[in-house]
Design an enzyme around this catalytic site. Structure first.
Site, PDB file in Angstrom:
ATOM      1  N   THR A  38       0.791  -1.182   0.122  1.00  0.00           N
ATOM      2  CA  THR A  38       0.128   0.007   0.086  1.00  0.00           C
ATOM      3  C   THR A  38       0.914   1.214   0.201  1.00  0.00           C
ATOM      4  O   THR A  38       0.573   2.494  -0.249  1.00  0.00           O
ATOM      5  CB  THR A  38      -0.939   0.057   1.309  1.00  0.00           C
ATOM      6  OG1 THR A  38      -0.070  -0.018   2.382  1.00  0.00           O
ATOM      7  CG2 THR A  38      -1.902  -1.166   1.290  1.00  0.00           C
ATOM      8  N   CYS A  42       2.989   2.858   9.425  1.00  0.00           N
ATOM      9  CA  CYS A  42       2.042   3.177  10.496  1.00  0.00           C
ATOM     10  C   CYS A  42       2.644   3.277  11.834  1.00  0.00           C
ATOM     11  O   CYS A  42       3.730   2.400  11.864  1.00  0.00           O
ATOM     12  CB  CYS A  42       0.992   2.013  10.425  1.00  0.00           C
ATOM     13  SG  CYS A  42      -0.247   2.241   9.185  1.00  0.00           S
ATOM     14  N   ARG A  49      -6.655  -2.626   9.085  1.00  0.00           N
ATOM     15  CA  ARG A  49      -6.793  -3.927   9.137  1.00  0.00           C
ATOM     16  C   ARG A  49      -5.393  -4.706   9.099  1.00  0.00           C
ATOM     17  O   ARG A  49      -4.357  -3.737   8.395  1.00  0.00           O
ATOM     18  CB  ARG A  49      -7.507  -4.408   7.908  1.00  0.00           C
ATOM     19  CG  ARG A  49      -7.934  -5.783   7.867  1.00  0.00           C
ATOM     20  CD  ARG A  49      -9.106  -6.003   6.633  1.00  0.00           C
ATOM     21  NE  ARG A  49      -8.495  -5.808   5.357  1.00  0.00           N
ATOM     22  CZ  ARG A  49      -7.970  -6.822   4.653  1.00  0.00           C
ATOM     23  NH1 ARG A  49      -7.909  -8.294   5.074  1.00  0.00           N
ATOM     24  NH2 ARG A  49      -7.262  -6.658   3.679  1.00  0.00           N
ATOM     25  N   ARG A  71       4.699   6.598   2.669  1.00  0.00           N
ATOM     26  CA  ARG A  71       3.905   7.690   3.223  1.00  0.00           C
ATOM     27  C   ARG A  71       3.259   7.464   4.512  1.00  0.00           C
ATOM     28  O   ARG A  71       2.652   6.402   4.644  1.00  0.00           O
ATOM     29  CB  ARG A  71       2.993   8.400   2.243  1.00  0.00           C
ATOM     30  CG  ARG A  71       2.202   7.602   1.570  1.00  0.00           C
ATOM     31  CD  ARG A  71       1.217   8.386   0.527  1.00  0.00           C
ATOM     32  NE  ARG A  71      -0.133   7.832   0.208  1.00  0.00           N
ATOM     33  CZ  ARG A  71      -0.007   6.443  -0.177  1.00  0.00           C
ATOM     34  NH1 ARG A  71       0.954   6.035  -0.719  1.00  0.00           N
ATOM     35  NH2 ARG A  71      -1.089   5.700  -0.280  1.00  0.00           N
ATOM     36  N   CYS A  73       0.610   7.072   7.304  1.00  0.00           N
ATOM     37  CA  CYS A  73      -0.968   6.571   7.238  1.00  0.00           C
ATOM     38  C   CYS A  73      -1.842   7.928   7.753  1.00  0.00           C
ATOM     39  O   CYS A  73      -1.699   8.504   8.924  1.00  0.00           O
ATOM     40  CB  CYS A  73      -1.150   5.504   8.302  1.00  0.00           C
ATOM     41  SG  CYS A  73      -2.697   5.090   8.781  1.00  0.00           S
ATOM     42  N   CYS A  76      -3.426   6.511  11.599  1.00  0.00           N
ATOM     43  CA  CYS A  76      -2.804   6.371  12.921  1.00  0.00           C
ATOM     44  C   CYS A  76      -1.806   7.733  12.937  1.00  0.00           C
ATOM     45  O   CYS A  76      -1.083   7.922  13.945  1.00  0.00           O
ATOM     46  CB  CYS A  76      -2.099   5.127  13.048  1.00  0.00           C
ATOM     47  SG  CYS A  76      -0.977   4.776  11.855  1.00  0.00           S
TER      48      CYS A  76
HETATM   49 ZN   LIG Z   1      -2.246   3.509  10.045  1.00  0.00          ZN
END
Ligand SMILES: [Zn+2]
Length: 371
Positions: A38, A42, A49, A71, A73, A76
């Site tokens: 993705t 994070c 998920r 990059r 998230c 979070c």
């Molecule tokens: Zn995150």
């Protein structure tokens, strides 16, 4: 790759993963994890998920994840609690400023930089480190080194051309090259044409490592942030070769090579003697063979290597030969540093070089702690 040259403990991937599985808030700020599919990174407790383990990479600080092209998230917000969201832009601007002015002598001291960024020297040091991963001074030094390398490059290639002129045209030199060490001249010219290379990437104590091999030996041992990046590097080195993923289970021969390499990196097997199959000039071979004679846990300066191979004036050409090494660890170019004790360069990042040297020393002294 980190050009800062700072020594840092490598992360324990298993423990990090456990924290991610448990969405462990207590681990927030200790590391971040990136999901290569993705492109997002994070904090451990991210409510999103849970990604597949194989797509996850761990980074000590956000800066490392950013450098790997990930990059933050949006859920979070891994940068938020360090209080860096608001100063990120200023620090980025400061990086540009340093890069553009790295040749302006000692004018770029901390006071000057903190004036430029509008932050107190203390706040600047701390935020800079959190965002960029190194101190402003280390960053400045890395910029200077890079600029210097750029300037030297043209001259170095001339020197190299002189050293190697008599070699590449003479098949004699290649006949003398140990057959365990090296492609034939024809293969060399064809950039791997006709070669069949199998590759696999594995987690090592010093990061993700790709190992490529022909049936004659290892031709590629390199470190990178992702399998994809490593595969691109392999393609660049051997554009004309046919590449295929290593079959599992490994052939007996390759299994033994991998075992030796991984044992060596764990610190279990100080002496490493593996066949390599790489294209190179006679000069490069000479340097590389010398590097292989440097004992585990020790380092030599570029100058020492130069006199060791009887080419006192060839320090720069030696640095180039180290930089063009394609089989990290097997040819231990990390054991060569500057004579003033500075690390010099490392193709796979100064941080990794530092860690490799420290681990070897610790393993030799019997004080290596895992990971
Ligand atoms: Zn995150």
């Amino acid at each position: 790759m980190n050009e800062g040259g700072e020594s840092k403990e490598m992360l324990n991937n298993e423990r990090c993963w456990e924290a991610v599985v448990n969405k462990d808030k207590g681990q927030d700020g200790q590391f971040v994890f990136g999901v290569i599919t993705t492109g997002v990174y994070c904090r451990p407790s991210c409510p999103s998920r849970r990604p597949l383990r194989k797509n996850v990479r761990f980074y000590k600080i956000p800066a490392e994840a950013e450098r790997a092209g990930l990059r933050p998230c949006r859920r979070c917000r891994p940068l938020a609690d360090v209080g860096v969201d608001s100063v990120t832009a200023r620090i980025r601007g400061l990086c540009n400023y340093i890069r553009g002015n790295s040749d302006s002598g000692d004018r770029l001291n901390l006071d000057e930089l903190s004036r430029h960024a509008g932050l107190s020297p203390f706040h600047l040091q701390r935020s800079f480190k959190a965002i960029v991963g190194v101190t402003p001074r280390q960053y400045l030094e890395a910029c200077r080194l890079k600029a210097l390398k750029g300037k030297l490059r043209s001259r170095i290639s001339v020197t190299e051309a002189i050293y190697e002129a008599g070699f590449s045209s003479s098949s004699r030199v290649y006949e003398r090259v140990d057959t365990r060490l090296g492609m034939t001249p024809t293969e060399y010219r064809a950039r791997g044409k006709g070669l069949s290379i199998s590759y696999v990437s594995v987690e090592s104590p010093v990061g993700l490592m790709m190992v490529g091999a022909t049936n004659r030996g290892l031709c590629f041992v390199q470190f990178g942030e992702s399998h994809h990046e490593l595969l691109e590097m392999l393609r660049k080195e051997y554009p004309a070769a046919s590449l295929q993923p290593m079959k599992q289970p490994y052939s007996q021969q390759f299994g033994l090579w991998m075992e030796a390499l991984c044992g060596h990196l764990r610190g279990d097997q100080p002496h490493l003697d593996l066949p390599i199959d790489v294209r190179a000039t006679a000069f490069q071979f000479k340097v590389w063979k010398y590097l292989q004679s440097i004992p585990y846990g020790e380092v030599r300066s570029y100058t020492e290597v130069a006199s060791g191979i009887g080419r006192r004036a060839a320090t720069r050409a030696i640095a180039r030969a180290c930089a063009s090494n394609r089989v990290a660890i097997v040819i231990p170019c990390h054991r060569v540093i500057r004579c003033n004790g500075e690390l010099g360069g490392y193709r796979w990042g100064l941080e990794r070089k530092r860690v490799l040297i420290d681990r070897e020393r610790a393993a030799r002294a019997g004080t290596l702690r895992f990971p």
